[in-house]
Scaffold this motif. Structure first.
Motif, PDB file in Angstrom:
ATOM      1  N   ARG A  35       0.826  -1.214   0.000  1.00 33.47           N
ATOM      2  CA  ARG A  35       0.000   0.000   0.000  1.00 33.47           C
ATOM      3  C   ARG A  35       0.859   1.262   0.000  1.00 33.47           C
ATOM      4  O   ARG A  35       0.596   2.199  -0.764  1.00 33.47           O
ATOM      5  CB  ARG A  35      -0.836   0.020   1.279  1.00 33.47           C
ATOM      6  N   ALA A  63      -0.830  -2.843  -8.278  1.00 35.06           N
ATOM      7  CA  ALA A  63      -1.516  -3.402  -7.103  1.00 35.06           C
ATOM      8  C   ALA A  63      -1.733  -4.897  -7.299  1.00 35.06           C
ATOM      9  O   ALA A  63      -1.467  -5.704  -6.394  1.00 35.06           O
ATOM     10  CB  ALA A  63      -2.852  -2.696  -6.880  1.00 35.06           C
ATOM     11  N   GLU A  64      -2.186  -5.265  -8.505  1.00 32.72           N
ATOM     12  CA  GLU A  64      -2.434  -6.690  -8.772  1.00 32.72           C
ATOM     13  C   GLU A  64      -1.142  -7.488  -8.785  1.00 32.72           C
ATOM     14  O   GLU A  64      -1.066  -8.577  -8.218  1.00 32.72           O
ATOM     15  CB  GLU A  64      -3.174  -6.876 -10.101  1.00 32.72           C
ATOM     16  N   ILE A 133      -6.725  -7.760 -15.184  1.00 35.85           N
ATOM     17  CA  ILE A 133      -6.535  -6.318 -14.957  1.00 35.85           C
ATOM     18  C   ILE A 133      -5.126  -5.905 -15.409  1.00 35.85           C
ATOM     19  O   ILE A 133      -4.959  -4.916 -16.127  1.00 35.85           O
ATOM     20  CB  ILE A 133      -6.790  -5.958 -13.470  1.00 35.85           C
TER      21      ILE A 133
ATOM     22  N   ARG B  20      -9.416   3.056   0.516  1.00 37.79           N
ATOM     23  CA  ARG B  20      -9.123   1.903  -0.338  1.00 37.79           C
ATOM     24  C   ARG B  20      -9.863   0.670   0.144  1.00 37.79           C
ATOM     25  O   ARG B  20      -9.930   0.409   1.342  1.00 37.79           O
ATOM     26  CB  ARG B  20      -7.608   1.593  -0.315  1.00 37.79           C
ATOM     27  N   ASP B  22      -8.907  -2.849  -0.636  1.00 40.59           N
ATOM     28  CA  ASP B  22      -7.820  -3.553  -1.325  1.00 40.59           C
ATOM     29  C   ASP B  22      -7.458  -4.826  -0.571  1.00 40.59           C
ATOM     30  O   ASP B  22      -8.147  -5.211   0.373  1.00 40.59           O
ATOM     31  CB  ASP B  22      -6.615  -2.612  -1.500  1.00 40.59           C
ATOM     32  N   PHE B  53      -9.793   3.837  -4.453  1.00 39.12           N
ATOM     33  CA  PHE B  53      -9.104   2.726  -5.124  1.00 39.12           C
ATOM     34  C   PHE B  53      -9.712   1.389  -4.717  1.00 39.12           C
ATOM     35  O   PHE B  53      -9.909   1.124  -3.532  1.00 39.12           O
ATOM     36  CB  PHE B  53      -7.616   2.763  -4.760  1.00 39.12           C
ATOM     37  N   VAL B  54      -9.987   0.560  -5.712  1.00 43.60           N
ATOM     38  CA  VAL B  54     -10.442  -0.814  -5.471  1.00 43.60           C
ATOM     39  C   VAL B  54      -9.578  -1.729  -6.328  1.00 43.60           C
ATOM     40  O   VAL B  54      -9.437  -1.492  -7.533  1.00 43.60           O
ATOM     41  CB  VAL B  54     -11.937  -0.982  -5.854  1.00 43.60           C
ATOM     42  N   ASP B  55      -8.983  -2.747  -5.713  1.00 45.87           N
ATOM     43  CA  ASP B  55      -8.238  -3.729  -6.512  1.00 45.87           C
ATOM     44  C   ASP B  55      -9.078  -5.000  -6.636  1.00 45.87           C
ATOM     45  O   ASP B  55     -10.239  -5.025  -6.218  1.00 45.87           O
ATOM     46  CB  ASP B  55      -6.847  -3.989  -5.917  1.00 45.87           C
ATOM     47  N   LEU B  59     -12.696  -5.838  -5.118  1.00 45.46           N
ATOM     48  CA  LEU B  59     -13.807  -6.191  -5.999  1.00 45.46           C
ATOM     49  C   LEU B  59     -14.425  -7.519  -5.543  1.00 45.46           C
ATOM     50  O   LEU B  59     -15.650  -7.650  -5.428  1.00 45.46           O
ATOM     51  CB  LEU B  59     -13.276  -6.309  -7.427  1.00 45.46           C
TER      52      LEU B  59
END
Lengths: 162, 112
Positions: A35, A63-64, A133, B20, B22, B53-55, B59
């Motif tokens: 983060r 992030a992924e 993504i 976030r 996440d 922010f959403v990863d 989701l």
């Protein structure tokens, strides 16, 4: 990766110079450090005046990737580290990520297909979006296993119609 | 995760007070939504106005929360910022959820 010179924007010098390193850090492969790294990378990209669509795509893809490395490459190996270098190039941004975790299965990147949503309510997917993504947010993607290290490179270009 | 809760008309509006959703906060998000929806209206509006922010983990947590409500209840989404909206459209999750531009649209039942 190619190291060709880049013409700087008008905010900076007008002569050709090497690509600019915006971020270059090694951090622990754990969620809160990820983060912090993502926030620092976003700040660096914004300070370099990159367009907001590009900044959003870099954050989303990294992030992924970082979370995949934490969860899969380093799973059951205790603590590890992630090295990430973000370079501004003429068409956009190149990101190089090195980790020392497990290799990708088959030493190749996953297909990254979108999970099937044409399913019943209780079967709706709660995961499996990560590589989809990453692939859709990048304009170039490569992976190599060398010795005990994973090298992943992500290329992002400014998308004019974004 | 801190969650503001308000009953507006027939909907239960839940507003995560978080930047976030996440990998680091997905479990806390799910726990907070579950605790807040043990009973109450059949329709939940998840107000993402604070979320930047959403990863994919976030989701997944939103989908899991919706599924946990059961098929007899509904979770709609409202006030997605452009980056969050992009993730829903990219993954086609905008075909699974009804997404409203803002809270007024969501509680006034006007689809955008």
């Amino acid at each position: 990766m190619s190291q060709r010179p880049v013409v700087m924007g008008k905010k900076t010098a007008s002569k050709n110079v090497d690509p600019i390193t915006l971020y270059n850090f090694t951090f622990p492969a754990e969620q809160l450090a990820v983060r912090t790294a993502l926030a620092d990378i976003r700040t660096a990209l914004e300070q370099a005046l990159l367009d907001s669509d590009l900044v959003g795509r870099v954050e989303s893809a990294l992030a992924e990737l970082f979370n995949n490395i934490v969860k899969h490459a380093y799973a059951n190996q205790g603590s590890g580290t992630l090295k990430c270098t973000v370079t501004k190039t003429a068409p956009g941004v190149v990101v190089n990520v090195i980790d020392h975790g497990k290799a990708m299965p088959g030493h190749t990147l996953p297909d990254g297909d979108l999970p099937n949503l044409e399913v019943g309510f209780s079967d709706l997917p709660e995961g499996g979006f990560g590589w989809f993504i990453i692939k859709s947010q990048t304009d170039g993607l490569s992976y190599e296993r060398e010795g005990a290290d994973n090298y992943t490179q992500l290329v992002f270009e400014v998308r004019r119609n974004a | 995760m801190e969650l503001n809760s308000a009953k507006t008309g027939e909907a239960h509006v839940l507003t995560p007070i978080a930047d976030r959703i996440d990998a680091a906060s997905a479990i806390q998000f799910k726990d907070a939504i579950r605790a807040a929806t043990v009973d109450g209206p059949a329709r939940i509006v998840l107000d993402l106005g604070h979320v930047k922010f959403v990863d994919s983990s976030g989701l997944g947590a939103i989908v899991a929360s919706m599924k946990h409500l059961g098929a007899g209840r509904k979770m709609d989404l409202a006030a997605l910022n452009p980056d969050v909206d992009k993730v829903f459209r990219l993954t086609r999750m905008d075909t699974v959820f009804t997404i409203y531009e803002d809270l007024d649209a969501a509680t006034g039942q006007v689809s955008t």
